[in-house]
Write a protein that holds these residues in place. Structure first.
Motif, PDB file in Angstrom:
ATOM      1  N   PRO B 345     -49.582 132.971  78.480  1.00 12.02           N
ATOM      2  CA  PRO B 345     -50.576 133.000  79.554  1.00 12.02           C
ATOM      3  C   PRO B 345     -50.560 131.683  80.317  1.00 12.02           C
ATOM      4  CG  PRO B 345     -51.530 133.823  77.535  1.00 12.02           C
ATOM      5  CD  PRO B 345     -50.178 133.259  77.180  1.00 12.02           C
ATOM      6  N   SER B 346     -50.677 131.783  81.639  1.00 18.04           N
ATOM      7  CA  SER B 346     -50.576 130.582  82.458  1.00 18.04           C
ATOM      8  C   SER B 346     -51.432 130.749  83.705  1.00 18.04           C
ATOM      9  CB  SER B 346     -49.115 130.353  82.846  1.00 18.04           C
ATOM     10  OG  SER B 346     -48.684 131.447  83.638  1.00 18.04           O
ATOM     11  N   LEU B 347     -51.432 129.719  84.501  1.00 25.89           N
ATOM     12  CA  LEU B 347     -52.336 129.691  85.656  1.00 25.89           C
ATOM     13  C   LEU B 347     -51.726 130.276  86.922  1.00 25.89           C
ATOM     14  CD1 LEU B 347     -53.530 126.022  85.090  1.00 25.89           C
ATOM     15  CD2 LEU B 347     -54.976 128.065  84.903  1.00 25.89           C
ATOM     16  N   ILE B 348     -50.406 130.171  87.049  1.00 23.10           N
ATOM     17  CA  ILE B 348     -49.760 130.474  88.338  1.00 23.10           C
ATOM     18  C   ILE B 348     -49.004 131.806  88.281  1.00 23.10           C
ATOM     19  CG2 ILE B 348     -48.175 129.586  90.097  1.00 23.10           C
ATOM     20  CD1 ILE B 348     -50.610 127.790  89.685  1.00 23.10           C
ATOM     21  N   TYR B 389     -59.861 134.379  84.859  1.00 26.69           N
ATOM     22  CA  TYR B 389     -58.719 133.774  84.159  1.00 26.69           C
ATOM     23  C   TYR B 389     -59.065 133.436  82.714  1.00 26.69           C
ATOM     24  CZ  TYR B 389     -55.001 133.887  87.525  1.00 26.69           C
ATOM     25  OH  TYR B 389     -53.998 134.351  88.337  1.00 26.69           O
ATOM     26  N   ARG B 390     -60.317 132.990  82.513  1.00 25.25           N
ATOM     27  CA  ARG B 390     -60.740 132.720  81.132  1.00 25.25           C
ATOM     28  C   ARG B 390     -60.757 134.019  80.333  1.00 25.25           C
ATOM     29  NH1 ARG B 390     -64.033 128.749  82.990  1.00 25.25           N
ATOM     30  NH2 ARG B 390     -65.707 130.201  83.453  1.00 25.25           N
ATOM     31  N   GLU B 391     -61.340 135.040  80.945  1.00 28.15           N
ATOM     32  CA  GLU B 391     -61.523 136.295  80.227  1.00 28.15           C
ATOM     33  C   GLU B 391     -60.199 136.972  79.875  1.00 28.15           C
ATOM     34  OE1 GLU B 391     -64.189 138.990  82.154  1.00 28.15           O
ATOM     35  OE2 GLU B 391     -63.840 140.627  80.704  1.00 28.15           O
ATOM     36  N   TYR B 392     -59.285 137.067  80.828  1.00 31.66           N
ATOM     37  CA  TYR B 392     -58.076 137.858  80.596  1.00 31.66           C
ATOM     38  C   TYR B 392     -56.861 137.043  80.188  1.00 31.66           C
ATOM     39  CZ  TYR B 392     -60.653 141.848  82.224  1.00 31.66           C
ATOM     40  OH  TYR B 392     -61.576 142.838  82.318  1.00 31.66           O
ATOM     41  N   LEU B 393     -56.818 135.808  80.623  1.00 33.49           N
ATOM     42  CA  LEU B 393     -55.624 135.020  80.303  1.00 33.49           C
ATOM     43  C   LEU B 393     -55.934 133.837  79.392  1.00 33.49           C
ATOM     44  CD1 LEU B 393     -53.907 135.450  83.738  1.00 33.49           C
ATOM     45  CD2 LEU B 393     -52.818 135.990  81.550  1.00 33.49           C
ATOM     46  N   HIS B 394     -57.209 133.697  79.077  1.00 36.17           N
ATOM     47  CA  HIS B 394     -57.633 132.687  78.095  1.00 36.17           C
ATOM     48  C   HIS B 394     -57.208 131.285  78.498  1.00 36.17           C
ATOM     49  CE1 HIS B 394     -56.116 136.445  75.992  1.00 36.17           C
ATOM     50  NE2 HIS B 394     -57.403 136.660  76.225  1.00 36.17           N
ATOM     51  N   ASN B 401     -56.464 124.395  93.495  1.00 32.22           N
ATOM     52  CA  ASN B 401     -55.051 124.633  93.812  1.00 32.22           C
ATOM     53  C   ASN B 401     -54.350 125.465  92.749  1.00 32.22           C
ATOM     54  OD1 ASN B 401     -55.044 123.370  96.237  1.00 32.22           O
ATOM     55  ND2 ASN B 401     -53.824 121.585  95.624  1.00 32.22           N
ATOM     56  N   GLN B 402     -54.747 125.292  91.513  1.00 30.77           N
ATOM     57  CA  GLN B 402     -54.162 126.090  90.438  1.00 30.77           C
ATOM     58  C   GLN B 402     -54.952 127.372  90.207  1.00 30.77           C
ATOM     59  OE1 GLN B 402     -52.385 123.626  87.075  1.00 30.77           O
ATOM     60  NE2 GLN B 402     -53.705 122.103  88.058  1.00 30.77           N
ATOM     61  N   GLY B 403     -55.962 127.566  91.049  1.00 31.49           N
ATOM     62  CA  GLY B 403     -56.769 128.774  90.937  1.00 31.49           C
ATOM     63  C   GLY B 403     -56.721 129.575  92.224  1.00 31.49           C
ATOM     64  N   VAL B 404     -57.872 129.719  92.823  1.00 29.27           N
ATOM     65  CA  VAL B 404     -58.063 130.628  93.955  1.00 29.27           C
ATOM     66  C   VAL B 404     -57.212 130.268  95.183  1.00 29.27           C
ATOM     67  CG1 VAL B 404     -60.033 129.345  94.916  1.00 29.27           C
ATOM     68  CG2 VAL B 404     -59.929 131.854  95.173  1.00 29.27           C
ATOM     69  N   LEU B 405     -56.760 129.031  95.264  1.00 29.11           N
ATOM     70  CA  LEU B 405     -55.966 128.623  96.443  1.00 29.11           C
ATOM     71  C   LEU B 405     -54.453 128.795  96.261  1.00 29.11           C
ATOM     72  CD1 LEU B 405     -57.744 125.307  97.630  1.00 29.11           C
ATOM     73  CD2 LEU B 405     -57.872 127.572  98.695  1.00 29.11           C
ATOM     74  N   GLN B 406     -54.019 129.312  95.104  1.00 26.99           N
ATOM     75  CA  GLN B 406     -52.586 129.267  94.811  1.00 26.99           C
ATOM     76  C   GLN B 406     -51.706 130.174  95.671  1.00 26.99           C
ATOM     77  OE1 GLN B 406     -51.237 131.684  90.988  1.00 26.99           O
ATOM     78  NE2 GLN B 406     -53.185 130.704  90.585  1.00 26.99           N
ATOM     79  N   ASP B 407     -52.237 131.308  96.089  1.00 24.75           N
ATOM     80  CA  ASP B 407     -51.391 132.244  96.861  1.00 24.75           C
ATOM     81  C   ASP B 407     -51.656 132.139  98.365  1.00 24.75           C
ATOM     82  OD1 ASP B 407     -49.878 133.763  94.862  1.00 24.75           O
ATOM     83  OD2 ASP B 407     -51.841 134.492  94.189  1.00 24.75           O
ATOM     84  N   ILE B 408     -50.611 132.367  99.126  1.00 24.12           N
ATOM     85  CA  ILE B 408     -50.715 132.268 100.589  1.00 24.12           C
ATOM     86  C   ILE B 408     -51.291 133.546 101.208  1.00 24.12           C
ATOM     87  CG2 ILE B 408     -48.422 133.211 101.185  1.00 24.12           C
ATOM     88  CD1 ILE B 408     -48.078 130.861 103.118  1.00 24.12           C
TER      89      ILE B 408
END
Lengths: 502, 502
Positions: B345-348, B389-394, B401-408
Motif C-alpha cells: 500500500p502506498s500514497l501515489i 487512504y487510512r481506511e483502505y490503504l492503511h 501533494n501526496q494526497g488530494v493534489l497528486q493527480d492532474i
C-alpha cells in the motif's frame, strides 16, 4: 453597423492573419517531422493531413471578408508605419492570390504533382525524355501564370517577383554579364594553376565528433538552442514555426568533413535570420523574411564570408585539430584554408565551390528565361544544358542525372527561384563589406570567435525589419547603394589571389 | 436540387470527417512534438497554434450543414452495416456536441485554464486551499454539464459516458463493493506476510541498455516500428496520427529498472490497439477506439497479465540477465518474478501495484460521485481523501501533494475518467482468460516469447472492431458474458498465492 476604429480593425486583421499563420506553421511542423522522424508507413496519411491544412489556410486567405477588411484598413490614415506597411503588403498578397482562377490553381497543382513524379521516374531511368512532356506542360502553365500575374518587360519578371520582389531580368542580365566577363577569366586563371590539395578532408571523421563540432559552431554563431534544435535529415534545411522555434537539420558524411560543417553554418545563417524576425509581428508581413535572396544572403554570409575565411579558422581550427588529431595534426591552418576553398568546375550545383556556383545558377537562369520567351523549347533541353556546361564550366555532362535532371526545382514548378541563389551571395558580399566598415575591429573579433557584434549588426540592419523593405531598398539602406557585383568580385579576387596566386 | 444517392452522401460525410480528423491528428503531432522535442521558448506559440487548430476542428464539427448531412444519412436504409454504424455514431457525437451552449463551452474552457494553473500553484505550495475555490467552481460546472448532457439515475453517469459509453454508477458500485469485500481481505492477508525483496531493481541500470531492452520487448510484442517510433518524454504516453503512425514515449530512471520496462509494455499495449484499428475507417467512428476502458484493457493486459507473468519472464529473463549480469546474475527467476509483483500500500496511484491500484481508483470514484451529488464538498476534501487512504490503504497522507493534489485530472475537468483505469484491468483479466480458452497453448507460446497468436486474437476480437461495439457489447461478444469482477479476483488470488503464500 458602427464604424470600427482603425485599432479595432487592425486587431481583427491581426487575429485573422495569425490564425492563418498558426495553420501554416502547423504544416511546417508536420513537414519537419516528415523529414526527420516520420516512420515509413506514415507517409501517405501525412501527405493527406498536410493537404487538408494547406487547403484550409488557402481558403481562409482568399475569403472575401478578409479582402474587405484589408481594403478598409488600407484607407486608414491613422495607422503607425509598421501597421500601415503590414496592411499594404497583406493587401498586395491577397490581391495577387485572388488573380489566380480556381481552374488554374487546380491545373497547376495537378501538373506539379505529375511533374514531380515524372522527375522521380526520369531520375530512376536517368532519362530526360521521360520528364520532357510533363515539363513542357509545366512551362506552358508558367507562361500562363506570368500572364495572370502581369509584368513589365520580360514575362520571367512575373515569376521572379514571387521570390524576389523588385528584381527583374534587366538587373539579372547585368549581373550574369559580369559573371561572364569578370568571373570567367578568373576561373580560367585558377584552372591554369596547380590545384590545392583537399584529400585530408576525405579521411574518416567520426560522426559524433562532427555532430558536436557542428553544435559548437552553431552556438558560437549565436544560434539560440532554447529557441531551436538540430536534427538529422537527408537534405539539410531550416524551418521556422515562429521566431522562438526555428529548427535546422544537417547530414553527416564520415568521409567528407565539409559536408556537415558548412551545411551547419549555412542553415545556421538562415536560422539566425528567422530567430531575429520581430516576434511581435508574428503572422504579419513585417514578421516575415524580406525575400529569398536576402534569406540566402544570411546563410551565405555566414557560410562563406565568415565560415570559409581565414580569421574564422584562426580561432576554430585548433579545436578542430584537437578533435581530429589523426587527420589534421600535420595540416597547417593555411593548407586547411586552401582546401576548404578549392575551386574546381563540376557538374552538380549543390556541390559547387563559391566561385563556379554562379555559373551553375546563370545556366539555369538563361534556360528558364529562354523557355518562357520561346528561345528554348523543352525538346532537347538536355543538350542545351550540356552545351552551356561545356562552354562555361568546361565539363562534359555524362548523363541526364548529372545534367538537366539534377535539381528538383522545375519539377515543383519553381521557375524564377534559382537566381536568388546568386543574389544571395552577392548581397552577402556587399553586406559583409558594409559590416566591416560599420563595426570597428570586426575581423579582429572573428579571429577571436566573437560574433556578437556581427550578429547584433545583422539583427539591427536586416533581421528586425522583416519584410518592411524590399531587397533593393534594404540593400540601399544598409550599404548606401544598390546591389553591385564588384563587392563579390573584390572578395573573390582577393581570396583566390591568396589561394591560387592569381 | 437532385437527391444524392446514399453512396454519394456517405462519400461527402467521409470527406468531411476525414478533414476534421486530419486537423485533429495535426494537433496530435504538435502535441507529440511539444512533449518530446520542443525547445523551451517555443511553448507559448505552440499553445496558440494548437488552440487555433482545435477551434477550427470544433467549428467544422458543429457546422449545421454537417448536421443536415448526418440527419439525411441516418434515414438511409441502404448503407452497409459499418457505414450505417458510422453515420449513427457520428450523429450521436454531433448531437451531443450541439447540446453545449457556446456560453458554457467558453466558461468551461476558462475554468479549465484557471483550474490547471491553480493546481500548479497549489502543487508548488503543497497547499490544497489554493486549489479549493477553483475546484469548487469546476465542480459546479460539471454539475451543469451533467444536466446539459442529461442522464438516467446518478448525474455522474452523464460524465462517465463521455469516457465509457454505457457504464453507470450501478455497475461501478457493484465493482467497487467487490473491491472492498474481496480485495481488502486479500490485501490484509498479504500485509501480514513477510515482504518480498525488490532492492535489486533499484541498483544502477544503464540508460542505453534499458532503452535497447525496451525496444526489443516492443518489437517482440508485435509493435510495428515502421508504423511508429519511441521517444523520451517526462510522462510516458501513446499518440496516434493514424494506424500507420502510432508513437509511444517512455522515460528512463537508471535507479529503477521497473520504471521504463513496464511503461514500454503498457504504452506498447495501447499502441498495438491503435495500430490495429481499421485503416479504411480513418476519421470515422469505426476507426476509433471503443472506449477508454477498452483502451486501458489493452495496455493492462500486456503490462500485467502478460508482462508481469512468470511465462513472459521465463523467456525474457535470460536476455535481461545477460544485459545486466552485475545486478541480476545471482537473482533467480522466481525472486525476480516476486519482486516485480510486490504488493505494498502506498500514497501515489501511478506508482501502485496492480492490487492496491483499485483502491486508489475507488477512492477517487467515491469522491467524484460524492462531489456531484452533494455528499462531499470541496471544502476539506483533503481530509476526506486522507480518511479514505487510512481506511483502505492503511497509510497516513503526510501532505496535500501526496494526497488530494497528486493527480492532474480534476484540474483538467476530467471527472468520470478515473473509473476507466479499474475497468481496464478488469476487462484485461476477463479478456485474457477468454484468450487462453480460445488459443490452444497460449501460455506455452508466451514462455517462448511468441505473441503472434495473442496479437492476432486481439486484432480480430477487439482492435478491428473500432467503436462498432460499446465496451459492454464487446465484452459480451468476446467473453460470452458481461464484465465480471471474478476474473480479476481469480487472477490476483492465484498470483499472490504463489508470491505471498496467502
Amino acid at each position: 453597423m458602427t464604424t470600427q476604429s482603425s485599432g479595432e480593425l487592425y486587431a481583427s486583421y491581426k487575429t485573422k492573419m495569425q490564425q492563418i499563420a498558426d495553420i501554416r506553421n502547423a504544416i511546417a511542423v508536420l513537414g519537419w517531422d516528415q523529414e526527420t522522424h516520420l516512420p515509413e508507413k506514415g507517409a501517405a496519411f501525412r501527405g493527406q493531413q498536410i493537404t487538408t491544412l494547406s487547403t484550409l489556410a488557402h481558403e481562409l486567405f482568399v475569403e472575401d471578408k478578409l479582402g474587405e477588411l484589408l481594403q478598409n484598413l488600407h484607407t486608414r490614415q491613422d495607422l503607425d508605419i509598421i501597421a500601415s506597411k503590414n496592411a499594404a503588403l497583406s493587401l498586395e498578397d491577397y490581391e495577387k492570390n485572388k488573380k489566380y482562377p480556381a481552374r488554374f490553381v487546380a491545373e497547376l497543382s495537378n501538373a506539379t504533382n505529375e511533374c514531380y513524379h515524372a522527375w522521380i521516374k526520369a531520375r530512376k531511368a536517368n532519362d530526360y525524355k521521360i520528364f520532357e512532356p510533363v515539363l513542357a506542360k509545366m512551362v506552358e502553365l508558367k507562361k500562363q501564370e506570368a500572364d495572370i500575374l502581369g509584368y513589365n518587360g520580360h514575362p520571367y519578371n512575373a515569376l521572379l517577383n514571387e521570390y524576389e520582389k523588385g528584381a527583374n531580368t534587366a538587373m539579372l542580365d547585368t549581373i550574369f554579364a559580369d559573371v561572364k566577363t569578370a568571373l570567367a577569366p578568373l576561373l580560367q586563371q585558377i584552372e591554369a594553376k596547380p590545384q590545392v590539395n583537399k584529400d585530408f578532408l576525405h579521411l574518416h571523421y567520426d560522426r559524433n565528433k562532427q555532430w558536436e563540432f557542428g553544435i559548437e559552431i552553431l552556438k558560437a554563431m549565436g544560434y539560440d538552442m532554447n529557441a531551436g534544435r538540430q536534427d538529422i535529415s537527408e537534405h539539410p534545411f531550416t524551418t521556422s514555426f515562429n521566431p522562438q522555434d526555428v529548427r535546422v537539420t544537417t547530414r553527416i558524411d564520415e568521409n567528407d568533413f565539409g559536408n556537415m560543417t558548412w551545411s551547419c553554418i549555412h542553415e545556421g545563417g538562415h536560422a539566425l535570420y528567422e530567430q531575429g524576425l520581430p516576434v511581435d509581428n508574428y503572422g504579419l508581413p513585417c514578421g516575415e523574411a524580406a525575400s529569398l535572396g536576402i534569406h540566402e544572403s544570411q546563410s551565405r554570409l555566414w557560410e562563406n564570408n565568415v565560415g570559409r575565411s581565414l580569421p574564422f579558422w584562426q580561432y576554430h581550427y585548433a579545436a578542430l585539430q584537437a578533435r581530429f588529431p589523426e587527420n589534421l595534426q600535420h595540416v597547417s591552418l593555411d593548407d586547411f584554408y586552401k582546401a576548404i576553398n578549392q575551386v574546381k568546375p563540376s557538374l552538380i550545383r549543390t556541390e559547387a565551390d563559391e566561385l563556379t556556383y554562379h555559373f551553375h545558377v546563370m545556366i539555369r537562369y538563361e534556360i528558364e528565361k529562354g523557355l518562357l520567351d520561346g528561345t528554348y523549347s523543352t525538346k532537347d533541353l538536355n543538350e542545351v544544358w550540356n552545351k552551356y556546361y561545356r562552354e562555361y564550366l568546361h565539363v562534359d555532362v555524362p548523363d541526364d542525372n548529372q545534367g538537366v535532371l539534377q535539381d528538383i526545382h522545375w519539377s515543383h514548378g519553381s521557375f524564377g527561384y534559382f537566381p536568388t541563389y546568386s543574389l544571395g551571395s552577392l548581397y552577402a558580399a556587399q553586406f559583409f563589406i558594409a559590416a566591416q566598415k560599420q563595426i570597428p575591429g570586426l575581423i579582429e573579433q572573428i579571429t577571436k570567435g566573437d560574433y556578437k557584434q556581427l550578429l547584433s549588426w545583422l539583427r539591427d540592419e536586416i533581421h528586425h525589419h522583416g519584410r518592411y523593405y524590399t531587397s533593393n531598398e534594404l540593400c540601399e539602406k544598409v550599404t548606401g547603394e544598390p546591389l553591385a557585383f564588384k563587392y563579390f568580385l573584390d572578395y573573390a579576387t582577393e581570396k583566390y589571389h591568396h589561394i591560387y596566386n592569381v
